[in-house]
Design a protein around this motif. Structure first.
Motif, short mmCIF file in Angstrom:
data_model
loop_
_atom_site.label_atom_id
_atom_site.label_comp_id
_atom_site.label_asym_id
_atom_site.label_seq_id
_atom_site.Cartn_x
_atom_site.Cartn_y
_atom_site.Cartn_z
N ASP A 8 0.85 -1.19 0.00
CA ASP A 8 0.00 0.00 0.00
C ASP A 8 0.89 1.23 0.00
OD1 ASP A 8 -3.25 0.28 0.85
OD2 ASP A 8 -2.05 2.10 0.98
N ILE A 9 0.35 2.33 -0.48
CA ILE A 9 1.07 3.60 -0.45
C ILE A 9 1.00 4.23 0.93
CG2 ILE A 9 -0.84 5.10 -1.13
CD1 ILE A 9 1.12 6.53 -3.03
N SER A 10 0.02 3.82 1.72
CA SER A 10 -0.16 4.33 3.08
C SER A 10 0.65 3.48 4.06
CB SER A 10 -1.63 4.32 3.48
OG SER A 10 -1.77 4.56 4.87
N VAL A 11 1.70 4.06 4.62
CA VAL A 11 2.56 3.32 5.55
C VAL A 11 1.79 2.91 6.79
CG1 VAL A 11 4.65 3.44 6.97
CG2 VAL A 11 4.62 4.52 4.71
N GLU A 12 1.09 3.86 7.39
CA GLU A 12 0.38 3.58 8.64
C GLU A 12 -0.78 2.60 8.44
OE1 GLU A 12 1.47 4.38 11.61
OE2 GLU A 12 3.18 5.25 10.54
N GLY A 13 -1.53 2.80 7.35
CA GLY A 13 -2.64 1.89 7.07
C GLY A 13 -2.16 0.47 6.86
N ASN A 14 -1.04 0.32 6.16
CA ASN A 14 -0.49 -1.01 5.89
C ASN A 14 0.03 -1.67 7.17
OD1 ASN A 14 -0.33 -2.78 3.74
ND2 ASN A 14 1.80 -2.29 3.29
N LYS A 15 0.67 -0.87 8.02
CA LYS A 15 1.15 -1.41 9.29
C LYS A 15 -0.01 -1.89 10.15
CE LYS A 15 5.46 1.22 9.90
NZ LYS A 15 6.13 2.28 10.72
N GLU A 16 -1.13 -1.15 10.12
CA GLU A 16 -2.29 -1.56 10.90
C GLU A 16 -2.89 -2.86 10.37
OE1 GLU A 16 -5.42 -1.42 13.77
OE2 GLU A 16 -3.33 -0.75 13.66
N THR A 17 -2.93 -2.99 9.05
CA THR A 17 -3.42 -4.25 8.47
C THR A 17 -2.51 -5.41 8.88
OG1 THR A 17 -4.35 -3.11 6.54
CG2 THR A 17 -3.97 -5.47 6.32
N ALA A 18 -1.21 -5.20 8.85
CA ALA A 18 -0.26 -6.25 9.26
C ALA A 18 -0.48 -6.64 10.72
CB ALA A 18 1.17 -5.78 9.04
N ARG A 19 -0.69 -5.64 11.57
CA ARG A 19 -0.93 -5.91 13.00
C ARG A 19 -2.20 -6.74 13.19
NH1 ARG A 19 -3.87 -4.45 17.20
NH2 ARG A 19 -5.17 -3.03 15.98
N LEU A 20 -3.26 -6.34 12.50
CA LEU A 20 -4.53 -7.06 12.61
C LEU A 20 -4.42 -8.47 12.04
CD1 LEU A 20 -6.96 -4.17 11.59
CD2 LEU A 20 -6.71 -5.17 13.87
N ALA A 21 -3.64 -8.63 10.98
CA ALA A 21 -3.46 -9.96 10.37
C ALA A 21 -2.76 -10.90 11.34
CB ALA A 21 -2.67 -9.84 9.07
N ARG A 22 -1.74 -10.39 12.01
CA ARG A 22 -1.05 -11.22 13.02
C ARG A 22 -2.00 -11.59 14.15
NH1 ARG A 22 3.02 -7.21 11.85
NH2 ARG A 22 4.63 -8.15 10.51
N LYS A 23 -2.82 -10.63 14.54
CA LYS A 23 -3.80 -10.88 15.59
C LYS A 23 -4.81 -11.94 15.16
CE LYS A 23 -7.04 -8.35 18.58
NZ LYS A 23 -7.66 -7.02 18.86
N ASN A 24 -5.07 -12.01 13.85
CA ASN A 24 -6.03 -12.98 13.31
C ASN A 24 -5.39 -14.32 12.96
OD1 ASN A 24 -9.05 -12.00 12.45
ND2 ASN A 24 -7.66 -10.28 12.77
N GLY A 25 -4.13 -14.52 13.36
CA GLY A 25 -3.52 -15.84 13.24
C GLY A 25 -2.49 -16.02 12.15
N ALA A 26 -2.18 -14.96 11.40
CA ALA A 26 -1.18 -15.10 10.34
C ALA A 26 0.20 -15.31 10.96
CB ALA A 26 -1.17 -13.86 9.45
N ALA A 27 0.87 -16.37 10.52
CA ALA A 27 2.20 -16.67 11.04
C ALA A 27 3.26 -15.79 10.40
CB ALA A 27 2.54 -18.14 10.81
N ARG A 28 3.07 -15.49 9.12
CA ARG A 28 4.05 -14.68 8.40
C ARG A 28 3.33 -13.52 7.68
NH1 ARG A 28 7.23 -18.02 4.25
NH2 ARG A 28 8.58 -16.17 4.26
#
Length: 311
Positions: A67-87
């Motif tokens: 994504d072009i949005s650094v903060e938005g992308n970081k938040e998606t990554a955080r939520l993905a890890r919270k939802n069980g993504a290992a990588r």
């Protein structure tokens, strides 16, 4: 093969495919397992892009978020890890810039591996009548909504071809099937990616790469903010959809290797009618369905020219 035998073969297969399609209406297609697959989503920082990332996280996929949005992308990554993504790997990338796409793609290959499911989701909208649209926004719409697909496919599909395994997902729009007032540049960009995705899928078949799948997604308005203010004349037939429902339909289509995903399903009827009825009748029905007025109350997101993000 002579004319008679080839014609007989086509008739036989036509009957078989027709019956197969009929029975599949009642027999659920087995969903494929995406555990360990490397899924790259452009425009992952918000909206449908983020929701798809979260759903793939629960399915055990390795996520690559652009994504072009650094903060938005970081938040998606955080939520993905919270939802069980290992990588989960997040990268800042302006998909409208060819060299940047290639540069970040090389980084992904080195740090993560070969992408096996590519989801081209990033998109922007001008939302003005064509003659009122700034040249910069028209150009940016084509660069983000269309040209970006060319560069990501060039970057990642060769590895899919080499292994005869992969999936290219094209997030287009119902506006990529039918022209809409106030969306001329958007329609042009979305019509283009439908044609591109169809041609690419046929090229894969011609090469014998049946393991490289294609899914083309054409949704009506989704309530993500991108089309804020737009109204639908007949919401029971063409509803403005909730993002979670749309994301679930998209993921389901990918897992079942559906070639076309129309959301809502009533879009299928409109596509069929377009090719069958007289042009004047089509215009009459278009007016009746509200195509002439969808965008009259459009507000959209602020700073849209910078919003190279999610649908």
């Amino acid at each position: 093969m002579n004319f008679f035998l080839e014609t007989l073969r086509v008739i036989g297969l036509a009957i078989y495919f027709t019956l197969e399609n009929f029975f599949l209406l009642f027999i659920p297609v087995r969903k494929k397992n995406v555990t360990g697959e490397i899924v790259l989503i452009t425009g992952a920082g918000s909206g449908i892009g983020r929701l798809m990332a979260l759903k793939f996280a629960r399915l055990g996929a390795t996520l690559v978020l652009w994504d072009i949005s650094v903060e938005g992308n970081k938040e998606t990554a955080r939520l993905a890890r919270k939802n069980g993504a290992a990588r989960v790997h997040n990268y800042t990338c302006d998909c409208s810039k060819r060299q940047e796409v290639y540069q970040v793609a090389d980084q992904v290959k080195k740090e993560v591996g070969d992408v096996s499911i590519l989801i081209n989701n990033a998109g922007i909208v001008t939302g003005k009548r064509f003659l009122d649209s700034p040249d910069a926004m028209i150009q940016k719409s084509m660069e983000v909504n269309t040209m970006a697909h060319f560069w990501t496919v060039k970057a990642f599909v060769p590895a899919m071809v080499a292994s005869n395994h992969g999936h290219v997902v094209t997030i287009s729009s119902a506006a990529g099937l039918v022209g809409v007032t106030g969306l001329a540049d958007y329609c042009a960009s979305k019509f283009a990616v439908v044609g591109f995705a169809e041609s690419l899928a046929i090229e894969m078949l011609a090469l014998g790469k049946t393991g490289v799948k294609s899914t083309i997604v054409c949704p009506f308005f989704i309530n993500t903010g991108m089309f804020d203010g737009c109204k639908t004349k007949w919401p029971r037939f063409l509803p403005v959809m909730e993002p979670d429902y749309a994301a679930e339909r998209i993921i389901s289509g990918i897992l079942r290797n559906q070639v076309y995903v129309y959301i809502p399903r009533s879009i299928t009827l409109l596509v069929a009618l377009k090719g069958l009825i007289p042009t004047k009748l089509g215009m009459l029905l278009g007016d009746y369905m509200g195509y002439f007025h969808f965008m009259e109350t459009f507000t959209g997101r602020a700073n849209k020219i910078e919003d190279n993000k999610s649908q």
